[in-house]
Scaffold this active site. Sequence first.
Site, PDB file in Angstrom:
ATOM      1  N   ARG A 124      -9.696   4.827  -7.771  1.00 25.41           N
ATOM      2  CA  ARG A 124      -8.836   3.413  -7.868  1.00 25.41           C
ATOM      3  C   ARG A 124      -9.770   2.775  -8.778  1.00 25.41           C
ATOM      4  O   ARG A 124      -9.103   1.647  -9.179  1.00 25.41           O
ATOM      5  CB  ARG A 124      -9.003   2.781  -6.436  1.00 25.41           C
ATOM      6  CG  ARG A 124      -8.238   1.765  -6.142  1.00 25.41           C
ATOM      7  CD  ARG A 124      -6.668   1.884  -6.266  1.00 25.41           C
ATOM      8  NE  ARG A 124      -6.106   0.492  -5.811  1.00 25.41           N
ATOM      9  CZ  ARG A 124      -5.944  -0.473  -6.572  1.00 25.41           C
ATOM     10  NH1 ARG A 124      -6.485  -0.495  -7.741  1.00 25.41           N
ATOM     11  NH2 ARG A 124      -5.475  -1.640  -6.145  1.00 25.41           N
ATOM     12  N   ASP A 157       3.955   4.691  -2.473  1.00 23.43           N
ATOM     13  CA  ASP A 157       4.208   3.612  -1.724  1.00 23.43           C
ATOM     14  C   ASP A 157       5.602   3.361  -1.434  1.00 23.43           C
ATOM     15  O   ASP A 157       6.664   3.719  -2.087  1.00 23.43           O
ATOM     16  CB  ASP A 157       3.481   2.275  -2.478  1.00 23.43           C
ATOM     17  CG  ASP A 157       3.258   1.242  -1.487  1.00 23.43           C
ATOM     18  OD1 ASP A 157       2.180   1.217  -0.949  1.00 23.43           O
ATOM     19  OD2 ASP A 157       4.116   0.419  -1.225  1.00 23.43           O
ATOM     20  N   TYR A 199      10.374  -6.978   2.486  1.00 27.08           N
ATOM     21  CA  TYR A 199       9.429  -7.262   1.603  1.00 27.08           C
ATOM     22  C   TYR A 199      10.046  -7.727   0.138  1.00 27.08           C
ATOM     23  O   TYR A 199       9.550  -8.657  -0.566  1.00 27.08           O
ATOM     24  CB  TYR A 199       8.873  -5.858   1.134  1.00 27.08           C
ATOM     25  CG  TYR A 199       7.661  -5.588   1.735  1.00 27.08           C
ATOM     26  CD1 TYR A 199       6.461  -6.261   1.751  1.00 27.08           C
ATOM     27  CD2 TYR A 199       7.427  -4.412   2.585  1.00 27.08           C
ATOM     28  CE1 TYR A 199       5.326  -5.996   2.395  1.00 27.08           C
ATOM     29  CE2 TYR A 199       6.578  -4.261   3.423  1.00 27.08           C
ATOM     30  CZ  TYR A 199       5.413  -5.045   3.232  1.00 27.08           C
ATOM     31  OH  TYR A 199       4.041  -4.863   4.078  1.00 27.08           O
ATOM     32  N   ARG A 205      -2.020   6.834   6.204  1.00 28.40           N
ATOM     33  CA  ARG A 205      -3.044   6.383   4.977  1.00 28.40           C
ATOM     34  C   ARG A 205      -4.160   7.304   4.995  1.00 28.40           C
ATOM     35  O   ARG A 205      -5.369   6.807   4.974  1.00 28.40           O
ATOM     36  CB  ARG A 205      -3.472   5.014   5.476  1.00 28.40           C
ATOM     37  CG  ARG A 205      -2.701   3.957   5.009  1.00 28.40           C
ATOM     38  CD  ARG A 205      -2.269   3.463   3.825  1.00 28.40           C
ATOM     39  NE  ARG A 205      -1.089   2.512   3.561  1.00 28.40           N
ATOM     40  CZ  ARG A 205      -1.078   1.638   3.444  1.00 28.40           C
ATOM     41  NH1 ARG A 205      -2.222   0.915   3.952  1.00 28.40           N
ATOM     42  NH2 ARG A 205       0.014   0.808   3.309  1.00 28.40           N
ATOM     43  N   ARG A 252      -8.605   3.776   0.961  1.00 27.47           N
ATOM     44  CA  ARG A 252      -9.831   3.381   0.439  1.00 27.47           C
ATOM     45  C   ARG A 252     -11.057   3.629   1.223  1.00 27.47           C
ATOM     46  O   ARG A 252     -12.105   3.263   1.057  1.00 27.47           O
ATOM     47  CB  ARG A 252      -9.538   1.831   0.205  1.00 27.47           C
ATOM     48  CG  ARG A 252      -8.755   1.291  -0.680  1.00 27.47           C
ATOM     49  CD  ARG A 252      -8.386  -0.118  -0.955  1.00 27.47           C
ATOM     50  NE  ARG A 252      -7.398   0.018   0.066  1.00 27.47           N
ATOM     51  CZ  ARG A 252      -6.876  -1.298   0.799  1.00 27.47           C
ATOM     52  NH1 ARG A 252      -7.332  -2.489  -0.052  1.00 27.47           N
ATOM     53  NH2 ARG A 252      -6.380  -1.299   1.684  1.00 27.47           N
TER      54      ARG A 252
HETATM   55  O1  CP3 Z   1      -2.137   8.451   2.730  1.00 30.67           O
HETATM   56  C1  CP3 Z   1      -0.833   7.905   2.935  1.00 30.67           C
HETATM   57  O2  CP3 Z   1      -0.518   7.676   3.986  1.00 30.67           O
HETATM   58  C2  CP3 Z   1       0.027   8.173   1.727  1.00 30.67           C
HETATM   59  C3  CP3 Z   1       0.229   6.946   1.147  1.00 30.67           C
HETATM   60  C4  CP3 Z   1       0.927   5.812   1.304  1.00 30.67           C
HETATM   61  C5  CP3 Z   1       0.340   4.592   0.811  1.00 30.67           C
HETATM   62  N1  CP3 Z   1       1.275   3.576   1.146  1.00 30.67           N
HETATM   63  C6  CP3 Z   1      -0.837   4.145   0.050  1.00 30.67           C
HETATM   64  C7  CP3 Z   1      -1.100   2.766  -0.225  1.00 30.67           C
HETATM   65  C8  CP3 Z   1       1.813   5.476   2.327  1.00 30.67           C
HETATM   66  C9  CP3 Z   1       2.585   6.280   3.223  1.00 30.67           C
HETATM   67  C10 CP3 Z   1       2.362   3.949   2.276  1.00 30.67           C
HETATM   68  C11 CP3 Z   1       3.243   3.310   3.073  1.00 30.67           C
HETATM   69  C12 CP3 Z   1       3.305   1.982   3.069  1.00 30.67           C
HETATM   70  N2  CP3 Z   1       3.289   1.195   1.877  1.00 30.67           N
HETATM   71  C13 CP3 Z   1       3.716   1.323   4.226  1.00 30.67           C
HETATM   72  C14 CP3 Z   1       4.490   2.048   5.663  1.00 30.67           C
HETATM   73  C15 CP3 Z   1       3.183   2.401   6.406  1.00 30.67           C
HETATM   74  C16 CP3 Z   1       2.560   1.219   6.997  1.00 30.67           C
HETATM   75  O3  CP3 Z   1       1.443   0.840   6.559  1.00 30.67           O
HETATM   76  O4  CP3 Z   1       3.252   0.561   7.977  1.00 30.67           O
HETATM   77  C17 CP3 Z   1       4.113  -0.028   3.758  1.00 30.67           C
HETATM   78  C18 CP3 Z   1       4.107  -1.105   4.775  1.00 30.67           C
HETATM   79  C19 CP3 Z   1       3.557  -0.166   2.518  1.00 30.67           C
HETATM   80  C20 CP3 Z   1       3.400  -1.246   1.627  1.00 30.67           C
HETATM   81  C21 CP3 Z   1       1.854  -1.613   1.405  1.00 30.67           C
HETATM   82  N3  CP3 Z   1       1.281  -0.809   0.376  1.00 30.67           N
HETATM   83  C22 CP3 Z   1       0.928  -2.526   1.931  1.00 30.67           C
HETATM   84  C23 CP3 Z   1       1.401  -3.562   3.024  1.00 30.67           C
HETATM   85  C24 CP3 Z   1      -0.108  -2.499   1.467  1.00 30.67           C
HETATM   86  C25 CP3 Z   1      -1.379  -3.301   1.497  1.00 30.67           C
HETATM   87  C26 CP3 Z   1      -2.213  -2.843   2.632  1.00 30.67           C
HETATM   88  C27 CP3 Z   1      -3.547  -2.296   2.270  1.00 30.67           C
HETATM   89  O5  CP3 Z   1      -4.130  -1.470   3.137  1.00 30.67           O
HETATM   90  O6  CP3 Z   1      -4.251  -3.010   1.455  1.00 30.67           O
HETATM   91  C28 CP3 Z   1      -0.150  -1.291   0.451  1.00 30.67           C
HETATM   92  C29 CP3 Z   1      -1.166  -0.720  -0.429  1.00 30.67           C
HETATM   93  C30 CP3 Z   1      -1.614   0.494  -0.245  1.00 30.67           C
HETATM   94  N4  CP3 Z   1      -0.615   1.747  -0.135  1.00 30.67           N
HETATM   95  C31 CP3 Z   1      -2.815   0.974  -0.255  1.00 30.67           C
HETATM   96  C32 CP3 Z   1      -2.865   2.356  -0.143  1.00 30.67           C
HETATM   97  C33 CP3 Z   1      -3.742   3.639  -0.379  1.00 30.67           C
HETATM   98  C34 CP3 Z   1      -4.039   0.247  -0.528  1.00 30.67           C
HETATM   99  C35 CP3 Z   1      -4.127  -0.386  -1.778  1.00 30.67           C
HETATM  100  C36 CP3 Z   1      -4.886   0.012  -2.880  1.00 30.67           C
HETATM  101  O7  CP3 Z   1      -5.603   0.845  -3.209  1.00 30.67           O
HETATM  102  O8  CP3 Z   1      -5.259  -1.184  -3.536  1.00 30.67           O
END
Ligand code: CP3
Length: 363
Positions: A46, A82, A160, A33, A37
Amino acid sequence: MSCKEVFPALKNDRLLRAARGEEVDIVPVWAMRQAGRYLPEFREERSKCDFFTMCQTPRLSCKVTLQPLERFPLDAAIIFSDILVIPEALGMQVEMKPGEGPVFPSPLRGPEDISRLGSPDDVCTKLNYVFEALTLTRKELQGRAPLIGFSGAPWTIMAYMIEGKGSKTMSNAKGWLYRFPEASHQLLKIITDATVSYLVGQVKAGAQILQVFESHAEHLGPYLFREFALPYLKQICDDVKKSVAELGMEDIPMIVFPKGGHYALKDLAALNYEVIGIDWTVDPILAREIVGPNKTLQGNLDPCALYADKEFIDNAVKEMIEKFGRNRYIANLGHGMYPDMNPEHLAAFVDAVHKHSKKPDST
Ligand code: CP3
């Protein structure tokens, strides 16, 4: 998308070298990540657009992928996307709800819902936007660092699709494993087939290393993991490597990250992934004992350690590197960055890795 695309030469190959077990000048470092944010420049982009629209717009995905590299001397870029684009490409609607995370308005309620899903053969057409983002980003990176492609692991994606959102117990998805083992395997197979083509597509588009996120490993335990996760993780690694070889492309290093899956390390060490990611609950010395000398380990500072002051971070990194050693090691956090983290503290983490892992004779 083309595998004949000529990309700028790679100037920093530490991550790929460490993954393959080759010597490095300093330990490579990136952060899960890292595009997110906690960066004001990410929040700015965003605020103008919906999360999945950002994923689906190659120019925007590329822009935010590069943001952390403009700030920190990271040794890798990870494409902004994602793991949930796979269920979306299989025909399920998914939304990103502020404060809640991803939500599926119509999750799979029972085995009969599997017939609602599209064919795994069609996902690559639907996910062409990810391939375009990878190709664009690989060019824009100008060889500064390797580009990581990724996917979720089948069990994590299945969870999911059934839960419809995050869950503390995963009891609906685990209920499937116990009540409908055959349908569970059928669903896992669909996700696996889709994931293999998707990852191969990512390599063709420019990804230089792949990470498979088994983010919900913690819910399984050894029995369920062996039955419902391990065979699919094995198939993904073997089939992706086989297809990449058949395309006449260079072998692609692969990382598996079983979050909360300390119990699975020995089983995972028997697969062909070059790198195993560990979270902060696993002691690096124990992890090394379990996986043996021929795997690269990745991790594992508690992300919350970034809430501490910079001096604490520096010491924690020094200790982490002493435990992992400089070889066959990729420094990372044990999970992703949180939105309220201070970017300066990630800078302290990255700098500390480079500082404490320099070879005694290098300048
Ligand atoms: O920088 C990076 O790592 C690359 C981008 C990336 C994102 N999601 C962007 C993201 C990666 C590699 C992921 C993988 C992902 N997505 C996983 C596996 C990694 C982990 O966390 O175990 C999972 C479980 C998801 C599903 C997911 N997407 C969740 C549970 C959430 C919400 C959590 C949160 O932080 O709010 C997301 C949203 C998400 N994916 C965001 C980002 C930058 C934040 C959402 C936003 O901008 O509103």
